[in-house]
Design an enzyme around this catalytic site. Structure first.
Site, PDB file in Angstrom:
ATOM      1  N   ARG A 179      30.955  14.550 -30.253  1.00 49.49           N
ATOM      2  CA  ARG A 179      29.608  14.541 -29.674  1.00 49.49           C
ATOM      3  C   ARG A 179      29.424  13.304 -28.825  1.00 49.49           C
ATOM      4  NH1 ARG A 179      27.513  10.286 -32.125  1.00 49.49           N
ATOM      5  NH2 ARG A 179      27.797   9.925 -34.366  1.00 49.49           N
ATOM      6  N   ILE A 218      28.238   5.310 -33.166  1.00 50.72           N
ATOM      7  CA  ILE A 218      28.268   5.471 -34.618  1.00 50.72           C
ATOM      8  C   ILE A 218      26.856   5.550 -35.181  1.00 50.72           C
ATOM      9  CG2 ILE A 218      28.323   2.986 -35.161  1.00 50.72           C
ATOM     10  CD1 ILE A 218      30.371   3.712 -37.391  1.00 50.72           C
ATOM     11  N   TRP A 273      24.577   6.967 -39.091  1.00 52.21           N
ATOM     12  CA  TRP A 273      24.642   7.366 -40.497  1.00 52.21           C
ATOM     13  C   TRP A 273      23.855   8.635 -40.698  1.00 52.21           C
ATOM     14  CZ3 TRP A 273      20.467   7.883 -43.894  1.00 52.21           C
ATOM     15  CH2 TRP A 273      20.796   8.106 -45.239  1.00 52.21           C
ATOM     16  N   GLY A 314      22.700  13.045 -30.620  1.00 52.24           N
ATOM     17  CA  GLY A 314      24.065  13.108 -30.110  1.00 52.24           C
ATOM     18  C   GLY A 314      24.454  14.556 -29.943  1.00 52.24           C
ATOM     19  N   CYS A 329      24.417   3.174 -33.346  1.00 50.48           N
ATOM     20  CA  CYS A 329      24.340   3.591 -31.944  1.00 50.48           C
ATOM     21  C   CYS A 329      24.821   2.495 -30.991  1.00 50.48           C
ATOM     22  CB  CYS A 329      22.930   4.040 -31.574  1.00 50.48           C
ATOM     23  SG  CYS A 329      22.318   5.381 -32.608  1.00 50.48           S
TER      24      CYS A 329
END
Length: 227
Positions: free
Chosen positions: A67, A71, A73, A146, A175
């Site tokens: 995507r 990064i 969570w 994303g 992000c």
């Protein structure tokens, strides 16, 4: 659009596999436009632009995904929406992302939270408050986005923090945005009351149905989803 709620906490790879299978069915027109709503088991996922320096420093596993974005969570207390829909041609990926953002902004407004976009950054944000004493608050992301569009059909989507444990973000550079530059927040943290996934889900379903409808390749005679 078929709105599907997956119960429990879904393991990320299982959810990703479901997306891929659904994507193929929508692409081949064996299935109508579908949106999944779920909560994941706690997991870090990284888009292609993620730098290794943004990973957890303790060696926690990170799932690399296909995507956009960096990064982030996923976990309990965060509602994730995965629209698997066929976009009308010519489709515009940026317009699609902005549409997801607007749907979330509609939900936040309904709940009484004012949100905004930040130029050059995807997602939905709460404005900085430099006058807030004694600790001025930075711009705060309440929803990460994303997405991927392959052969005209979307995958992945958005993650809106409802009453999630935000300490999970402390172990990464979410992000790709340094902590001194911006922060992560939740609806619960901003509104001063517990806002659950169950409360948000129907609002998000309605907002996505409304905002995504103009982008769909087929809005009248979609192939029905199997029971």
């Amino acid at each position: 659009m078929d709105m599907r709620h997956l119960t429990g906490h879904v393991e990320y790879h299982a959810g990703w596999d479901l997306q891929r299978r659904t994507h193929e069915s929508v692409r081949t027109e064996n299935l109508g436009d579908t949106v999944f709503f779920l909560e994941h088991v706690s997991v870090y996922t990284a888009g292609a632009r993620t730098n290794r320096a943004e990973y957890p420093t303790d060696g926690t596993e990170v799932v690399k995904v296909d995507r956009g974005g960096k990064i982030t969570w996923h976990g309990p207390g965060q509602i994730v929406a995965y629209p698997i829909i066929r976009l009308a041609k010519p489709f515009d990926v940026v317009e699609y992302v902005r549409t997801l953002e607007q749907a979330v902004m509609d939900v936040c407004a309904t709940l009484g939270l004012e949100t905004m976009r930040v130029e050059g950054r995807s997602g939905v944000w709460v404005a900085a408050d430099p006058a807030d004493a004694p600790d001025p608050r930075l711009e705060r992301k309440v929803c990460a986005i994303g997405a991927r569009v392959a052969k005209g059909v979307t995958m992945h989507g958005l993650a809106l923090n409802c009453d999630a444990d935000l300490t999970a973000f402390d172990r990464i550079v979410p992000c790709g945005i340094p902590a001194e530059d911006a922060d992560v927040t939740s609806l619960t943290a901003e509104l001063g009351r517990r806002v659950t996934v169950d409360e948000v889900r129907p609002l998000l379903e309605a907002a996505l149905a409304d905002r995504l409808a103009p982008l769909l390749a087929r809005t009248a005679e979609a192939v029905p989803a199997p029971a």
